[in-house]
Design a protein around this motif. Structure first.
Motif, PDB file in Angstrom:
ATOM      1  N   ASN A  78       0.683  -1.384   0.013  1.00  0.00           N
ATOM      2  CA  ASN A  78      -0.064  -0.024  -0.079  1.00  0.00           C
ATOM      3  C   ASN A  78       0.799   1.382   0.094  1.00  0.00           C
ATOM      4  O   ASN A  78       0.429   2.319   0.400  1.00  0.00           O
ATOM      5  CB  ASN A  78      -1.011   0.153   1.125  1.00  0.00           C
ATOM      6  N   SER A  79       2.165   1.241  -0.371  1.00  0.00           N
ATOM      7  CA  SER A  79       3.061   2.098  -0.469  1.00  0.00           C
ATOM      8  C   SER A  79       2.359   3.303  -1.738  1.00  0.00           C
ATOM      9  O   SER A  79       1.932   2.918  -2.448  1.00  0.00           O
ATOM     10  CB  SER A  79       4.326   1.791  -0.779  1.00  0.00           C
ATOM     11  N   PRO A  80       2.944   4.490  -1.685  1.00  0.00           N
ATOM     12  CA  PRO A  80       2.154   5.425  -2.539  1.00  0.00           C
ATOM     13  C   PRO A  80       2.200   5.243  -3.770  1.00  0.00           C
ATOM     14  O   PRO A  80       1.250   5.361  -4.637  1.00  0.00           O
ATOM     15  CB  PRO A  80       3.073   6.732  -2.146  1.00  0.00           C
ATOM     16  N   ALA A  81       3.284   4.855  -4.519  1.00  0.00           N
ATOM     17  CA  ALA A  81       3.496   4.424  -5.902  1.00  0.00           C
ATOM     18  C   ALA A  81       2.470   3.241  -6.127  1.00  0.00           C
ATOM     19  O   ALA A  81       1.631   3.490  -7.263  1.00  0.00           O
ATOM     20  CB  ALA A  81       4.689   4.152  -6.343  1.00  0.00           C
ATOM     21  N   PHE A  82       2.406   2.310  -5.356  1.00  0.00           N
ATOM     22  CA  PHE A  82       1.553   0.993  -5.507  1.00  0.00           C
ATOM     23  C   PHE A  82      -0.219   1.451  -5.474  1.00  0.00           C
ATOM     24  O   PHE A  82      -1.034   1.082  -5.923  1.00  0.00           O
ATOM     25  CB  PHE A  82       1.589   0.104  -4.692  1.00  0.00           C
ATOM     26  N   ARG A  83      -0.280   2.511  -4.507  1.00  0.00           N
ATOM     27  CA  ARG A  83      -1.514   3.140  -4.210  1.00  0.00           C
ATOM     28  C   ARG A  83      -2.177   3.858  -5.778  1.00  0.00           C
ATOM     29  O   ARG A  83      -3.248   3.666  -6.007  1.00  0.00           O
ATOM     30  CB  ARG A  83      -1.755   4.221  -3.144  1.00  0.00           C
ATOM     31  N   PHE A  84      -1.240   4.639  -6.125  1.00  0.00           N
ATOM     32  CA  PHE A  84      -1.518   5.168  -7.573  1.00  0.00           C
ATOM     33  C   PHE A  84      -1.840   4.264  -8.639  1.00  0.00           C
ATOM     34  O   PHE A  84      -2.926   4.386  -9.436  1.00  0.00           O
ATOM     35  CB  PHE A  84      -0.385   6.158  -7.886  1.00  0.00           C
ATOM     36  N   MET A  85      -1.075   3.168  -8.801  1.00  0.00           N
ATOM     37  CA  MET A  85      -1.147   2.088  -9.532  1.00  0.00           C
ATOM     38  C   MET A  85      -2.787   1.398  -9.302  1.00  0.00           C
ATOM     39  O   MET A  85      -3.731   1.162 -10.390  1.00  0.00           O
ATOM     40  CB  MET A  85      -0.426   1.119  -9.536  1.00  0.00           C
ATOM     41  N   ASP A  86      -3.230   0.976  -8.049  1.00  0.00           N
ATOM     42  CA  ASP A  86      -4.117   0.656  -7.780  1.00  0.00           C
ATOM     43  C   ASP A  86      -5.431   1.567  -8.231  1.00  0.00           C
ATOM     44  O   ASP A  86      -6.520   1.152  -8.689  1.00  0.00           O
ATOM     45  CB  ASP A  86      -4.542   0.136  -6.346  1.00  0.00           C
ATOM     46  N   ALA A  87      -5.372   2.776  -7.994  1.00  0.00           N
ATOM     47  CA  ALA A  87      -6.455   3.937  -8.305  1.00  0.00           C
ATOM     48  C   ALA A  87      -6.528   3.892  -9.667  1.00  0.00           C
ATOM     49  O   ALA A  87      -7.733   4.174 -10.111  1.00  0.00           O
ATOM     50  CB  ALA A  87      -5.901   5.270  -7.675  1.00  0.00           C
ATOM     51  N   VAL A  88      -5.582   3.623 -10.626  1.00  0.00           N
ATOM     52  CA  VAL A  88      -5.552   3.561 -12.136  1.00  0.00           C
ATOM     53  C   VAL A  88      -6.328   2.396 -12.515  1.00  0.00           C
ATOM     54  O   VAL A  88      -7.083   2.508 -13.367  1.00  0.00           O
ATOM     55  CB  VAL A  88      -4.266   3.775 -12.788  1.00  0.00           C
ATOM     56  N   ILE A  89      -5.890   1.170 -12.042  1.00  0.00           N
ATOM     57  CA  ILE A  89      -6.785   0.049 -12.451  1.00  0.00           C
ATOM     58  C   ILE A  89      -7.989   0.133 -12.024  1.00  0.00           C
ATOM     59  O   ILE A  89      -9.232  -0.556 -12.667  1.00  0.00           O
ATOM     60  CB  ILE A  89      -5.935  -1.055 -11.696  1.00  0.00           C
ATOM     61  N   GLN A  90      -8.283   0.577 -10.840  1.00  0.00           N
ATOM     62  CA  GLN A  90      -9.981   0.481 -10.477  1.00  0.00           C
ATOM     63  C   GLN A  90     -10.816   1.680 -11.274  1.00  0.00           C
ATOM     64  O   GLN A  90     -11.917   1.663 -11.058  1.00  0.00           O
ATOM     65  CB  GLN A  90      -9.722   0.806  -8.806  1.00  0.00           C
ATOM     66  N   LEU A  91     -10.064   2.758 -11.829  1.00  0.00           N
ATOM     67  CA  LEU A  91     -10.901   3.669 -12.245  1.00  0.00           C
ATOM     68  C   LEU A  91     -11.714   3.307 -13.393  1.00  0.00           C
ATOM     69  O   LEU A  91     -11.547   2.411 -14.387  1.00  0.00           O
ATOM     70  CB  LEU A  91      -9.981   4.790 -12.901  1.00  0.00           C
ATOM     71  N   ASP A  92     -13.066   3.463 -13.372  1.00  0.00           N
ATOM     72  CA  ASP A  92     -14.102   3.148 -14.235  1.00  0.00           C
ATOM     73  C   ASP A  92     -14.244   3.972 -15.256  1.00  0.00           C
ATOM     74  O   ASP A  92     -14.939   3.921 -16.343  1.00  0.00           O
ATOM     75  CB  ASP A  92     -15.407   2.665 -13.596  1.00  0.00           C
ATOM     76  N   LYS A  93     -14.044   5.627 -15.145  1.00  0.00           N
ATOM     77  CA  LYS A  93     -14.076   6.403 -16.030  1.00  0.00           C
ATOM     78  C   LYS A  93     -12.981   6.458 -17.050  1.00  0.00           C
ATOM     79  O   LYS A  93     -11.826   6.100 -16.929  1.00  0.00           O
ATOM     80  CB  LYS A  93     -14.183   7.996 -15.283  1.00  0.00           C
ATOM     81  N   PRO A  94     -13.274   6.760 -18.260  1.00  0.00           N
ATOM     82  CA  PRO A  94     -12.400   6.732 -19.309  1.00  0.00           C
ATOM     83  C   PRO A  94     -11.135   7.639 -18.981  1.00  0.00           C
ATOM     84  O   PRO A  94     -11.195   8.581 -18.400  1.00  0.00           O
ATOM     85  CB  PRO A  94     -12.924   7.031 -20.453  1.00  0.00           C
ATOM     86  N   LEU A  95      -9.930   7.088 -19.271  1.00  0.00           N
ATOM     87  CA  LEU A  95      -8.633   7.967 -18.817  1.00  0.00           C
ATOM     88  C   LEU A  95      -7.895   7.937 -20.131  1.00  0.00           C
ATOM     89  O   LEU A  95      -7.550   7.141 -20.798  1.00  0.00           O
ATOM     90  CB  LEU A  95      -7.626   6.913 -17.924  1.00  0.00           C
TER      91      LEU A  95
END
Length: 253
Positions: A78-95
């Motif tokens: 749950n380190s910051p860089a890994f949190r960012f990766m998780d947030a991107v993967i979980q994002l349902d809105k088009p990126l």
């Protein structure tokens, strides 16, 4: 930290801009956490339909801030860089990514998770993980061979070869290349605005369906990569390379 990560909402489009030009938009732990928080919030906000991520007209990101990275390396999943990766993967809105200039390390692996990638012709994409004594991250070891085939993925991940924006389009890593950053950013905004004319729930459901077939495999790959990445950071190989880079950077002032 808000001054290093700009968040601007225009209508239903949220634009996240990395704003650290003096350090080539190098990412610190605090910046990763800020980006993750904004993405998690965007995913829950019904007023947001699409997200753009950019580093401005001249540089996307040079990857991790070396000093911050060595002084506060990731130590858990749950380190910051890994949190960012998780947030991107979980994002349902088009990126949508607008990539102008350098996109190094996570600056390139992030693009594998974007629904549209727009670049400038002079953009420089590179994943020098092996060169640094590390290993691939952000699911690149799964996604890149599926996208490019094993041999091409190996050139980018094992040898650390780089690409310009035109080559990225030719290989399918990006959708379209533009002459300059202004055109690239404008095209990203136009593409996001076009989504607003479409049925919102249909857009969200379609994005989920696009992600679903690989989602569990991606999460498993991400976990294995991140565990190995933390292990590699402690290795003699990585310490020699990274500390040498930091020393040379300090000598240059």
């Amino acid at each position: 930290m808000n001054d290093l990560i700009h968040s601007h909402q225009q209508g239903a489009v949220l634009t996240l801009s990395i704003n650290r030009p003096d350090k080539l938009n190098a990412l610190t732990n605090a910046m990763y956490n800020r980006l993750a928080d904004l993405l998690y919030a965007a995913d829950e906000d019904p007023a947001i339909t699409a997200v753009i991520i950019t580093g401005g007209e001249h540089c996307f990101t040079s990857g991790n801030d070396l000093r911050d990275f060595l002084e506060s390396p990731p130590t858990h999943l749950n380190s910051p860089a890994f949190r960012f990766m998780d947030a991107v993967i979980q994002l349902d809105k088009p990126l949508i990514a607008a990539v102008c200039g350098a996109a190094i390390g996570i600056g390139t692996t992030l693009l594998l998770h974007c629904d549209q990638v727009l670049v400038t012709h002079h953009a420089k994409l590179r994943m020098p993980f092996v060169n640094l004594g590390l290993c691939p991250e952000f699911g690149a070891s799964l996604l890149l061979p599926r996208l490019l085939g094993h041999a091409r993925a190996a050139r980018l991940l094992l040898w650390g070869d780089g690409l310009d924006g035109t080559q990225a389009v030719d290989l399918g890593l990006a959708n379209k290349a533009f002459e300059d950053g202004e055109q690239c950013l404008a095209a990203a905004q136009k593409m996001a605005q076009r989504l607003l004319t479409l049925p919102r729930e249909s857009v969200l459901h379609t994005k989920r369906l696009l992600k679903q077939p690989l989602l569990e495999a991606l999460k498993d790959t991400l976990r294995r990569e991140n565990l190995l990445f933390m292990e590699r950071l402690k290795s003699v190989e990585a310490k020699v390379v990274l500390e040498g880079m930091l020393q040379r950077s300090a000598e240059k002032g």
